[in-house]
Design a protein around this motif. Structure first.
Motif, short mmCIF file in Angstrom:
data_model
loop_
_atom_site.label_atom_id
_atom_site.label_comp_id
_atom_site.label_asym_id
_atom_site.label_seq_id
_atom_site.Cartn_x
_atom_site.Cartn_y
_atom_site.Cartn_z
N ARG A 59 0.84 -1.19 0.00
CA ARG A 59 0.00 0.00 0.00
C ARG A 59 0.88 1.25 0.00
N GLY A 60 0.32 2.33 -0.55
CA GLY A 60 1.04 3.59 -0.56
C GLY A 60 1.32 4.09 -1.96
N PRO A 61 2.02 5.22 -2.07
CA PRO A 61 2.27 5.85 -3.38
C PRO A 61 3.40 5.20 -4.18
N GLU A 62 4.11 4.22 -3.59
CA GLU A 62 5.19 3.54 -4.29
C GLU A 62 4.98 2.03 -4.21
N PHE A 63 5.01 1.37 -5.36
CA PHE A 63 4.82 -0.08 -5.37
C PHE A 63 5.36 -0.65 -6.67
N LEU A 65 4.58 -3.42 -9.80
CA LEU A 65 3.53 -4.18 -10.47
C LEU A 65 3.99 -4.56 -11.87
N LEU A 66 3.97 -5.86 -12.19
CA LEU A 66 4.33 -6.36 -13.52
C LEU A 66 5.69 -5.86 -13.99
N GLY A 67 6.66 -5.87 -13.09
CA GLY A 67 8.01 -5.45 -13.45
C GLY A 67 8.23 -3.96 -13.45
N MET A 68 7.18 -3.19 -13.14
CA MET A 68 7.29 -1.73 -13.12
C MET A 68 7.43 -1.23 -11.69
N ASP A 69 8.39 -0.34 -11.46
CA ASP A 69 8.48 0.38 -10.19
C ASP A 69 7.68 1.67 -10.36
N ILE A 70 6.55 1.77 -9.68
CA ILE A 70 5.60 2.86 -9.89
C ILE A 70 5.60 3.78 -8.68
N LYS A 71 5.67 5.08 -8.95
CA LYS A 71 5.59 6.09 -7.89
C LYS A 71 4.55 7.14 -8.29
N VAL A 72 3.65 7.44 -7.37
CA VAL A 72 2.65 8.49 -7.58
C VAL A 72 3.09 9.71 -6.79
N LYS A 73 3.32 10.83 -7.51
CA LYS A 73 3.83 12.03 -6.86
C LYS A 73 3.39 13.26 -7.65
N CYS A 171 23.10 -0.23 -26.51
CA CYS A 171 23.99 0.87 -26.09
C CYS A 171 23.16 2.08 -25.64
N TYR A 172 22.11 2.39 -26.39
CA TYR A 172 21.22 3.50 -26.03
C TYR A 172 20.55 3.25 -24.69
N ILE A 173 20.12 2.02 -24.48
CA ILE A 173 19.47 1.67 -23.21
C ILE A 173 20.44 1.86 -22.05
N LYS A 174 21.70 1.48 -22.25
CA LYS A 174 22.69 1.66 -21.19
C LYS A 174 22.89 3.13 -20.86
N SER A 175 22.82 3.98 -21.89
CA SER A 175 23.03 5.42 -21.67
C SER A 175 21.81 6.10 -21.07
N THR A 176 20.64 5.44 -21.12
CA THR A 176 19.40 6.04 -20.60
C THR A 176 18.76 5.14 -19.55
N LEU A 177 19.59 4.41 -18.83
CA LEU A 177 19.11 3.39 -17.91
C LEU A 177 18.20 3.96 -16.82
N ASN A 178 18.44 5.21 -16.44
CA ASN A 178 17.68 5.82 -15.35
C ASN A 178 16.50 6.65 -15.84
N ASP A 179 16.23 6.63 -17.14
CA ASP A 179 15.09 7.39 -17.65
C ASP A 179 13.79 6.82 -17.09
N THR A 180 12.86 7.71 -16.76
CA THR A 180 11.59 7.32 -16.16
C THR A 180 10.44 7.83 -17.01
N ARG A 181 9.46 6.98 -17.23
CA ARG A 181 8.26 7.39 -17.95
C ARG A 181 7.35 8.17 -16.99
N VAL A 182 6.83 9.31 -17.44
CA VAL A 182 5.97 10.15 -16.62
C VAL A 182 4.62 10.29 -17.31
N ILE A 183 3.54 10.01 -16.58
CA ILE A 183 2.19 10.13 -17.11
C ILE A 183 1.37 11.01 -16.17
N GLY A 184 0.66 11.97 -16.75
CA GLY A 184 -0.21 12.82 -15.95
C GLY A 184 -1.36 13.34 -16.79
N ALA A 185 -2.36 13.90 -16.15
CA ALA A 185 -3.53 14.42 -16.84
C ALA A 185 -3.77 15.87 -16.43
N ASP A 186 -3.80 16.78 -17.42
CA ASP A 186 -4.13 18.17 -17.13
C ASP A 186 -5.62 18.31 -16.88
#
Length: 285
Positions: A59-63, A65-73, A171-186
Motif C-alpha cells: 500500500r502507498g504511493p510507491e509499489f 507491479l508487472l516489473g514496473m516500479d511505480i511512484k505516484v507524486k 547501447c542507447y538503453i545503457k546510456s538512458t538506464l535511469n530514464d523514467t516514464r511520466v504520465i499525468g492528466a491536465d
C-alpha cells in the motif's frame, strides 16, 4: 460485491462507495485497488482475503507491479523498469561500450538482402532479447518502440545488420538506464491523439505508422507499426496511418466514458487533413 465490469476492458471493475468511485484492476494474480478513502480499500481487501485466504499487499504511493516500479507524486505517475533493462543487458552479453543519443540511425528501415544470416544461437538470443524489450517498451519505455517494431519483423531471418541495430539499441538503453516514464492528466475531459506516417520507408515500399494518445503529461498509449498496405503518396500513407491507429482513439474514448469521465473534446491531429482544412479556409499550410 456488486462491482460493474467496464465492457471495454473486462479486467477493470468499478463501484461507487461513499460517493467516490472504487476501481479494481485485474492482471492474473496481480491486482490493484484504488479509492480516495484508505478505509474502503481495507474493507475490500478484507472481503477478498476472507474468500481467497492470506494476501500479499503493498500500500502507498510507491509499489511494484508487472516489473514496473511505480511512484505516484504531484499528481503524476512515474514508471521505471531499470531492473528489467539490466536483465536485458545481461541477456545480450556482448559489451555495449558506446553511448548513442538515439536508439537508431536514419537507416533503421534499410535492409541489405545480401547480408549473411546469423547462426542459430545468435538468432535465439536475438529473439529472446527482443521479446523482453517488447514487454518493456509497452509499459515503461515507449521511446524504443519504433526500433522494436522493425526488429520484430526480422526475427525469422536475422542478419548481421539486424544484430548491429540491436547492439546500438542496447547501447542507447545503457546510456538512458535511469530514464523514467511520466504520465499525468491536465484535464480528464480533453483527449489528444496524434497520428503521422513515414512514406515508403520499408524495403517493400510500405510505410510506418506512429500514433500517441495524451491527456496532458506523457502519452497514455503509443504505437509504431509497419503499414499493412502500400500507398501511392505520402498523403495516402498518412490516411492509412489514421485508419490503422484511429481504433485506439475510439477505444480510449469509450473506455473513459464507461469509467465515468465524459470527454468534452476528442481531438485527432493528422498532417494532411490539417493542411487541407487550412487550404479550404483560404490560408497557406
Amino acid at each position: 460485491m456488486r462491482f460493474e465490469v467496464n465492457p471495454y476492458d473486462k479486467c477493470v471493475m468499478n463501484k461507487t462507495i461513499n460517493g467516490s468511485q472504487c476501481t479494481i484492476v485485474f492482471h492474473d494474480d496481480d491486482n490493484k485497488i484504488s479509492h480516495e478513502d484508505p478505509e474502503v480499500v481495507s474493507d475490500i481487501l478484507g472481503k477478498i482475503s476472507n474468500h481467497f485466504g492470506e494476501l500479499s499487499v503493498i500500500r502507498g504511493p510507491e509499489f511494484r507491479l508487472l516489473g514496473m516500479d511505480i511512484k505516484v507524486k504531484d499528481k503524476n505517475i512515474y514508471i521505471s523498469m531499470k531492473d528489467q533493462l539490466l536483465e536485458v543487458i545481461q541477456m545480450y552479453r556482448d559489451q555495449a561500450e558506446s553511448l548513442p543519443a538515439t536508439p537508431a540511425t536514419k537507416n533503421l528501415f534499410n535492409m541489405n538482402r545480401e547480408e549473411d544470416l546469423v547462426n542459430e544461437s545468435d538468432a535465439k538470443r536475438f529473439h529472446s532479447v527482443l521479446a523482453k524489450l517488447l514487454f518493456i517498451s509497452k509499459r515503461g519505455r515507449p521511446d524504443i518502440k519504433p526500433v522494436i517494431a522493425y526488429l520484430c519483423t526480422r526475427v525469422s531471418c536475422t542478419t548481421n545488420g539486424n544484430m548491429k541495430k540491436l547492439h546500438r539499441l542496447i547501447c542507447y538503453i545503457k546510456s538512458t538506464l535511469n530514464d523514467t516514464r511520466v504520465i499525468g492528466a491536465d484535464l480528464l475531459k480533453v483527449l489528444h491523439t496524434w497520428i503521422d506516417a513515414s512514406y515508403a520507408v520499408h524495403q517493400d515500399m510500405k510505410g510506418q505508422t506512429g500514433g500517441e494518445i495524451l491527456l496532458g503529461t506523457g502519452l497514455i498509449h503509443g504505437q509504431s507499426s509497419k503499414q499493412k498496405i502500400n500507398a501511392k503518396s505520402s498523403t495516402e500513407s498518412d490516411l492509412i496511418g489514421v485508419s490503422e491507429y484511429l481504433p485506439f482513439h475510439v477505444w480510449t474514448v469509450n473506455f473513459h466514458e464507461k469509467q465515468g469521465y465524459n470527454l468534452e473534446r476528442k481531438i485527432l491531429y493528422q498532417d494532411n487533413m490539417s493542411a487541407m482544412r487550412l487550404k479550404k479556409n483560404g490560408r497557406n499550410s
